[in-house]
Scaffold this active site. Sequence first.
Site, PDB file in Angstrom:
ATOM      1  N   HIS A  41      -4.135   5.211  -5.797  1.00 36.73           N
ATOM      2  CA  HIS A  41      -4.796   3.906  -5.678  1.00 36.73           C
ATOM      3  C   HIS A  41      -6.068   3.837  -6.528  1.00 36.73           C
ATOM      4  CE1 HIS A  41      -2.361   1.715  -2.872  1.00 36.73           C
ATOM      5  NE2 HIS A  41      -2.455   2.618  -1.916  1.00 36.73           N
ATOM      6  N   HIS A  46       1.126  -0.238  -4.879  1.00 36.41           N
ATOM      7  CA  HIS A  46       2.358   0.527  -4.686  1.00 36.41           C
ATOM      8  C   HIS A  46       3.417   0.044  -5.668  1.00 36.41           C
ATOM      9  CE1 HIS A  46       1.219   1.261  -0.198  1.00 36.41           C
ATOM     10  NE2 HIS A  46       0.421   1.881  -1.044  1.00 36.41           N
ATOM     11  N   SER A 101       0.969   6.036   8.451  1.00 36.47           N
ATOM     12  CA  SER A 101       2.139   6.934   8.468  1.00 36.47           C
ATOM     13  C   SER A 101       2.259   7.703   9.788  1.00 36.47           C
ATOM     14  CB  SER A 101       2.107   7.889   7.281  1.00 36.47           C
ATOM     15  OG  SER A 101       1.890   7.192   6.087  1.00 36.47           O
ATOM     16  N   SER A 143       2.572   1.408   3.865  1.00 33.58           N
ATOM     17  CA  SER A 143       2.939   2.624   4.596  1.00 33.58           C
ATOM     18  C   SER A 143       3.243   2.347   6.063  1.00 33.58           C
ATOM     19  CB  SER A 143       1.807   3.656   4.509  1.00 33.58           C
ATOM     20  OG  SER A 143       1.637   4.047   3.175  1.00 33.58           O
TER      21      SER A 143
END
Length: 551
Positions: free
Chosen positions: A366, A480, A199, A134
């Site tokens: 996750h 991811h 983020s 991210s």
Amino acid sequence: MFASKSLLLTLLVAVTINSGCTHDRDHPDTPKSTVRINNKIGQINNAERFQKYWEEGAQEGILKRLREVKDERIARNIIMFVGDGLSIPTMTAARILKGQRQNRTGEETELFFETFPTVGLSKTYCINQQIPDSGCTASAYLTGIKVNYGVLGLNGEVERHDCLASMDKSRHLESIAAWAIAAGKDAGIVTNTRITHASPGGAYAKAANRHWETDYDVKEAGYTTEQCPDIAHQLINSSPGNQFKVIFGGGRREFITTSTVDEEGNTGRRTDGRNLIEEWKNNKDSQGASFEYVWNRSQLMSAMNSPPEYLLGLFNSNHMSYHMQSDPITEPTLAELTEAAIKMLNRNEKGFFLFVEGGRIDHGHHQNWHHLALDETIEMDKAVQKAIELVGDDSLVVVTSDHTHVMTINGFTERGTDILGASDRLGWDGTPMLTLSYTNGPGARTHVNGIRPDVTKEEDYLKHLEWRAHAEVPMEEETHGGDDVPVLAHGPHHHMFTGLYEQNQIPWRMAYAACIGPGLHADGCNAASTHLPLFMLYVLAIVLLVSVMQR
Ligand SMILES: *[C@@H]1O[C@H](CO)[C@@H](O)[C@H](O)[C@H]1NC(C)=O
Ligand SMILES: *[C@@H]1O[C@H](CO)[C@@H](O)[C@H](O)[C@H]1NC(C)=O
Ligand SMILES: [Zn+2]
């Protein structure tokens, strides 16, 4: 010799029978024949059985597209929503869950943001990583430049952990939040993760490692905060963070010391003796600005009765809770935070840039907690809807994701089947499969005598939010994914977001629509009154030219 001949014959016969057979294992005639699982929700709308239903939908779709195909106005405001880990399967499954919560079959439901006129796809890889994190993705979609894995706001010359390389200012990247402020707009950031997380960090931080959230983290890596200031410190004391009118999220612990106890009884993580919340207040005070710090929902609500110029809200020591596990008395929803942020920013007549992250979709995935990941997606959708209700049609609203996850929707599952549960199909091992399965993560079950266990027989199957969906490859945390992510747009220049493009192009396109930043600007930008000085210069030049010619 004879034995091997008969074996060959047997094989030939087997191959012939198989190829002559009309049974198609890939697309079974009766997907449900293997098992009946009573987990159906809603009724199929009978109108769907007639052509008219689909024809009318298609004609409406054409007319809708014709009305919406272009919007050439200039965007006064930009609101960017990022669902962290919002893959396309996550979007599809969340819409089905939304419908099933209303006792419908679910597949036909729309999330609110799915009604946006333009949809595109973005490519999420980072300079040195096929499957990104991210941090590098936030740098791409907020500063407009792709960077290395785990890096925030520093160009590709800086590798992760390389504090010394990051000290060269020529490698520092400016975010679209800074572009907006430079154009006289206001800016704000909202997340339900720690506000120092990757983020939101993309909007203000320059860090060779996204994990350098406090001075402790920087020192542990062998550097000083004079060389590389930590992310929390940058938010409070550096531009553009120190100019943000609204800062909402979790992560209080990154702002106070290990010996300071916050309002909820948690200590901080700082070892430099600083209280950055107090520093933020002092900074605003010394500027003569009005300000307020809030740590719970009721304080936020009362602050909104007469909003100060600057508002800092830190609603949890760590990440804010998952919506379904939160205490609604102390923690506001993402929609409530979005509403408060827009009310704060909308006072600037030149407009604003607002970044809102639905950050816990990622955390649910996750852990293979599919229910929580989908609910967090629905919560972000509610925040998008709230934003559209509050702003006018001069606001560009972009909804996207940073990267995907490895949850698939699989199994020839029948219409209206509970999206959280088992498919109708069994594996060849006679064991059910979940419609939502992960290719890896902590939900991997150990095989017993070589046989895959039946997760639907587990005592707590679907009984609580932290029941893990099935995963194949065992890992401490699910990873991811590397596939493309959706970009959905609404408002001025929404049509800029169609197509398939690199993730770093997103902020340039948003800035184009709003006449801000260093790149190309929309045609109408020149007509905007902000360019009056340039026009005056023109006039002056012509007057000069004429007078020179007359001599
Ligand atoms: C869905 O059905 C259940 C059981 O019949 C009912 O209790 C619930 O109120 C319904 N929910 C909605 C949103 O209609
Ligand atoms: C919210 O914070 C205020 C100020 O610290 C406090 O008086 C109030 O009790 C808090 N509310 C809750 C529900 O904790
Ligand atoms: Zn993640």
